[in-house]
Design an enzyme around this catalytic site. Structure first.
Site, short mmCIF file in Angstrom:
data_model
loop_
_atom_site.label_atom_id
_atom_site.label_comp_id
_atom_site.label_asym_id
_atom_site.label_seq_id
_atom_site.Cartn_x
_atom_site.Cartn_y
_atom_site.Cartn_z
CE LYS C 81 -3.90 1.64 2.71
NZ LYS C 81 -4.82 1.50 4.00
CB SER C 156 -8.03 3.43 3.09
OG SER C 156 -7.21 2.86 4.06
CB SER C 180 -8.23 0.37 5.75
OG SER C 180 -8.97 1.69 6.05
#
Lengths: 497, 98, 489
Positions: C81, C156, C180
């Protein structure tokens, strides 16, 4: 200060002192804390506040915080924790300073110090400590100047993250002088115990003063708004600034400035050159620091064992050394303060010199005048002084016992430093002859025999007639001490002094 | 407990964000924030007397300090590499008025 | 043997590479090819590093040839990420304010992956600064759900979930502050785990909300997650909050768990009122299937259900407002200077121009919650309620070993369409509890809705009991094959 029978004012002073703790590395990362390095060469992601970086607490800084608490006679917190103090400034990389609000390392405490005007008596005063806490320093902002492009401010983060101890006193001081004496004592104590090198030039000790007046007026007690004075670069500046503010408040009060009287706390800077304070632009509004517990640092339990180990490692407090100097060596309180304030090494050096020559006052004078000035000039600590205590002691024996005059003795000292030689070698090299008691007496006798007129003038009471005779003796014995010559002549004439 | 009207200008300043440009923008921002604050204030309903706040879910206990030993950091060039304005030695910002 | 681009198993892949059946270079090439085929549409990656990846793969292959063992993940491609710092590779947090930012250091998890021989393929898309549950607020691109490209992948960590789901990489790292990792895992039909707070070092993770953030993994099976977790977790001298305890040998503890002895708790009332009927029935069915496999199934207490999201958002936004103060235009961000507005102008214009709407909203709310006069009412109260939530959950997890609840209330919603902020915040209701309490939690696929969208089941265990989560999930994945389903091409 007083103006009328109704009005009298008492100055109230509290101090916030920031000392840089004497660690190798910063409070939350492994960067060096060495002073004076090229800009931005002692930085890492943590002290630059880079995204993803995290603080990790320096255990030596905690130890020094505990030591400082013991020195201040405060209470060491059983558990310490950290908080974020949030504000924006370019030399504050994270946009917050990691500090301690709720659980500081030190609660309470008291500092006792000699407030004496005089050199002869010790006059003790006390200042209570409110608290002391650990926090990280910000970096440096350079607003224009050499090498800085026009219209820009340059940021150097070498200092960012350096461990500080902020010591907050209660408003117990009543004059600028008291503030200065307190600071001197605090500095000596912290420096003695290795907590900080308290070097004002390098900024490892900084001080802000909070000043106001309490005025007795018309049967009421009125307090003027507190002023925080920043940018005080020396203890004398603190003293001057406090006195300036006290006077300024008094004058404003007498002028009847009601708006000012009802106003809030002010922040002012100090211009030492002009000797006056000025309102600081940037603190227009009261800052909201939005304190928040620091989630990246777990609280740290301070175990009693840790405190005891540190306590056992403490050397005796400076006052113990001063007491010994006053009592054993008959030193004046002033001289004792000066020697002790220099360093523990200076005290040890003094003892050896004084024991060696048997004259504490002589030793003290020479150390203050000659040794300390050489050290200051060469930027050295006492360990860097090129003449061993024993040798200086021997030199002073020559001064004391053999009549070597002090001016000549200073020549010898310079030669000892230059040639790395002993007192005997250096004095030999300069052709200094040690004048013996018997030689001196013989020379004086001869001169007196050659000057019968002076002898009779002195017998009539005109002792000043001896003057020229001293010069005559010195012609025969250039290394004789003038005072010793005078005394010997008087003794030979049978006159007490 | 009714929330007094938020001082938006002051709040934006504290956060170093630009204040709303227009009345319309201000209205929108204000009502958006108020709506969420109402949602926040649901927590008022819970009795937390004598409850210790929780900051970190767990604590490692001992061993969270580091030794006072120097660790090599960043070379200056790396520290300044992402700087929007630099003279090769310092980070530069518009002069802070003194 | 040529690499099968749909090989999903980290364990299998690592084994094949170690045995010389397929090379690291071939594996990386297959992934890069897959990315070039599907990612222009799906938008999982913000940055791919083919040169670096092939270079690393080449070195791994050399080491393997010379008989050395480059580590348990040798040659395994991993995506990260884009809020995880990678030295020399841009790290933007999907924000314009960090456009062009290249960190000079690796996050600890990245260093550990590299030491284990993993190959970093690239950085995946996210909601800006990890603030969101849809990946919509990324400043740079739209990420789409591979099961239906008109739907969100969740957030996210949407990019990481899609990278795994669409077969671009076998495993990816994400971060989980309020769900997330778990929520996008559920919406994309993959497995995702958020470890105990403190189990994985946060050094190098760009902080959103420090006391809630944890780095997590997304993959196609529980055993894969276990393998990667065992590599990245463990105390780190650079993170004072890490290493809070827990098993230093996850794989062994996992093997030692006897699923037949596990006491399971579930919360039927949540299924009755708070979720879509399709999800409710899948969860009920899962619990029924597990009933005969475990020691017991009982009804669990689910504390403060109506308050969890408000507590979470007060704390998250407060900490976020603090963590994002460093983005000020001075040292490593984009900058927007306006003549004659000096330093304050620099700050305000930089942050105003380069932060997105949601980030600015959260900074304002967080600043308000911490400000003088409001602190006790908001942050203070929320942290006290948080204590009550943690106490209650830890109590519950003494009575049962694992709690089963939904991961989400609904399947993936359409990308387009108005989103009401408060409604969006409330949809995190099932995931925030584990972050508030610091407990380990994971989501595993447990079926599909009538319109073919994946549904996840959430497992929560006590502090450092990732072994319980992973062994139960592993058992579930032997009983079922939901985790093996693939979206279309």
């Amino acid at each position: 200060m007083t103006n009328s029978a109704c009005d009298s004012g008492r100055t109230i002073v509290g101090l916030e002192v920031h000392v840089q703790l004497q660690t190798n590395t910063k409070l939350f990362c492994g960067c060096s804390t060495l002073f004076g390095q090229p800009a931005n060469t002692q930085v890492c992601p943590v002290c630059c506040g880079m995204p993803g970086s995290l603080p990790v607490l320096n255990s030596r800084a905690v130890d020094l915080g505990i030591l400082a608490t013991l020195i201040l006679q405060g209470t060491v917190a059983p558990e310490i924790a950290f908080d974020r103090k949030q504000y924006f400034y370019p030399d504050l990389p994270k946009g917050y300073q990691i500090s301690q609000l709720r659980f500081p390392v030190c609660h309470g405490g008291i500092v006792t110090f000699d407030n004496g005007e005089a050199n002869e008596e010790v006059e003790l005063a006390e200042v209570r400590i409110e608290r002391a806490h650990l926090e990280e320093d910000a970096g440096k902002s350079l607003h224009g100047g050499e090498g800085i492009p026009d219209g820009k401010t340059a940021i150097d983060l070498n200092r960012a993250g350096t461990p500080l101890l902020e010591i907050v006193t209660r408003p117990d001081m009543n004059s600028g002088r008291q503030a200065r004496m307190f600071l001197a004592e605090l500095r000596t104590a912290l420096m003695w115990m290795g907590v900080s090198d308290c070097n004002l030039q390098e900024g490892s000790l900084r001080c802000d003063a909070n000043v106001n007046l309490e005025i007795q007026s018309g049967g009421r007690k009125v307090r003027t708004p507190i002023v925080e004075i920043k940018n005080l670069n020396s203890f004398r500046a603190v003293e001057r600034a406090v006195e300036f503010e006290a006077t300024r408040h008094w004058e404003l009060f007498q002028a009847g400035d009601q708006e000012w009287l009802g106003g809030g706390k002010q922040t002012r800077g100090w211009d030492d050159g002009r000797g006056e304070s000025f309102l600081q632009r940037e603190k227009e509004e009261v800052a909201d620091y939005r304190y928040m517990p620091e989630p990246d640092l777990p609280p740290v339990a301070i175990l009693p064992q840790r405190i005891e180990e540190l306590r056992n490692g403490l050397r005796p407090m400076p006052e113990t050394a001063r007491e010994q100097l006053r009592n054993r060596y008959g030193m004046s309180p002033y001289d004792a303060r000066v020697i002790v304030a220099h360093s523990p090494e200076a005290v040890e050096y003094f003892r050896q010199v004084a024991d060696g020559c048997g004259n504490g006052k002589l030793a003290s004078n020479w150390i203050q005048q000659d040794v300390f000035s050489w050290l200051a000039e060469h930027g050295q600590a006492l360990d860097g002084y090129p003449v061993a205590a024993g040798e200086l002691g021997l030199l002073l024996v020559m001064v004391q016992r053999d009549g070597l005059n002090q001016a000549r003795a200073r020549d010898v000292l310079a030669e000892m430093i230059r040639g790395g030689s002993t007192a005997a070698e250096a004095s030999g090299a300069l052709g200094v002859v040690s004048v013996s008691e018997s030689d001196l007496q013989e020379a004086c006798r001869q001169v007196l025999e050659a000057n019968p007129k002076v002898v009779s003038e002195v017998a009539e009471g005109k002792t000043q007639a001896i003057g020229p005779l001293i010069g005559q003796v010195r012609k025969r014995l250039p290394d004789a001490n003038p005072a010793a010559i005078r005394q010997t002549i008087l003794d030979l004439l049978g006159i007490g002094e | 407990m009714a929330e007094p009207s938020i001082d938006l200008k002051s709040l934006c300043n504290l956060a170093r964000l630009p204040p709303p440009d227009s009345m319309g923008e201000e209205q929108e921002l204000r009502s958006g924030l108020q709506q969420i604050l109402v949602f926040f204030r649901m927590v008022d309903a819970i009795d937390t007397e004598n409850v210790e706040p929780l900051v970190q879910p767990f604590q490692p206990g001992a061993g969270t300090e580091r030794d006072d030993i120097h660790v090599q950091g960043l070379a200056r060039a790396d520290a300044l590499a992402n700087a929007p304005d630099s003279d090769g030695h310092h980070f530069l910002v518009p002069q802070v008025l003194k | 043997m040529s690499p099968d681009p749909t090989i999903r198993s980290v364990q299998e892949l690592a084994g094949q590479i170690r045995a010389g059946q397929v090379s690291a270079t071939e594996t990386v090439q297959a992934c890069l090819k897959r990315i070039s085929q599907v990612d222009p549409e799906l938008g999982a990656f913000l940055h791919v590093d083919p040169q670096g990846a092939l270079e690393t793969a080449g070195k791994i292959d050399e080491e393997l040839k010379s008989g050395r063992s480059p580590g348990p993940l040798a040659g395994v491609p991993v995506a990260l990420k884009d809020n995880i710092s990678t030295s020399g590779i841009p790290t933007t947090c999907a924000s314009r304010i960090l456009e062009g930012y290249v960190p000079p250091f690796d996050a600890t998890v990245v260093r550990r992956l590299k030491e284990a021989g993993a190959v970093i393929l690239g950085k995946t898309n996210l909601d800006e600064f990890a603030m969101g549950n849809s990946t919509r607020s990324s400043a740079f691109r739209v990420t789409k759900n591979p099961w239906n490209t008109s739907r969100i992948p969740g957030g996210s960590s949407g990019g990481s979930a899609v990278a795994v789901s669409a077969g671009m990489v076998p495993v990816a790292l994400g971060s989980d502050t309020g769900g997330s990792v778990r929520q996008p895992a559920a919406l994309c039909g993959v497995s995702g785990i958020k470890p105990t707070w403190g189990a994985v070092s946060r050094y190098g993770l760009v902080a959103y909300s420090s006391s809630l953030d944890q780095i997590g993994c997304l993959g196609t099976s529980a055993m894969d997650l276990a393998l990667v977790l065992s590599v990245i977790s463990g105390p780190d001298p650079l993170d004072a909050t890490s290493g809070v305890g827990g098993s230093s040998d996850l794989l062994n503890s996992l093997a030692a768990v006897d699923v037949k002895k596990l006491r399971v708790g579930w919360v039927p009332e949540l299924l009755e009122s708070a979720v879509e009927p399709g999800i409710a029935s899948l969860l009920r069915s899962a619990v029924e299937q597990l009933r005969s496999e475990v020691a017991s199934v009982a009804v669990s207490n689910w504390p403060f259900a109506d308050y969890l999201t408000s507590v979470y958002y007060i704390i998250a936004m407060s900490e976020a407002s603090s963590n994002l103060s460093r983005f000020d235009g001075v040292r490593y961000t984009q900058r927007c200077e306006v003549a004659n507005e000096g330093l304050n102008g620099l700050y305000t214009h930089t942050r105003g121009t380069f932060f997105g709407d949601e980030v600015r909203r959260r900074i304002l709310l967080g600043t308000h919650s911490l400000s003088s006069g409001y602190f006790q009412q908001y942050y203070g109260q929320a942290s006290r309620v948080r204590r009550l939530v943690q106490n209650a959950l830890i109590e519950e997890l003494k009575r049962v070993d694992v709690i089963i609840i939904p991961t989400t209330a609904s399947t993936a919603e359409p990308i387009d369409g108005h989103v009401d902020p408060v409604k969006s915040y409330c949809s995190d209701q099932f995931t925030v509890a584990a972050n508030l309490a610091g407990l380990p939690a994971m989501s595993v696929p447990c079926g599909f809705s009538v319109d073919g969208m994946p549904v996840g089941m959430q497992l929560i265990a006590g502090p450092h009991r990732e072994d319980i989560l992973l062994s139960l999930a592993n058992h579930w994945q032997k009983m079922t094959d939901w985790h093996q389903r693939r979206p279309g091409p």
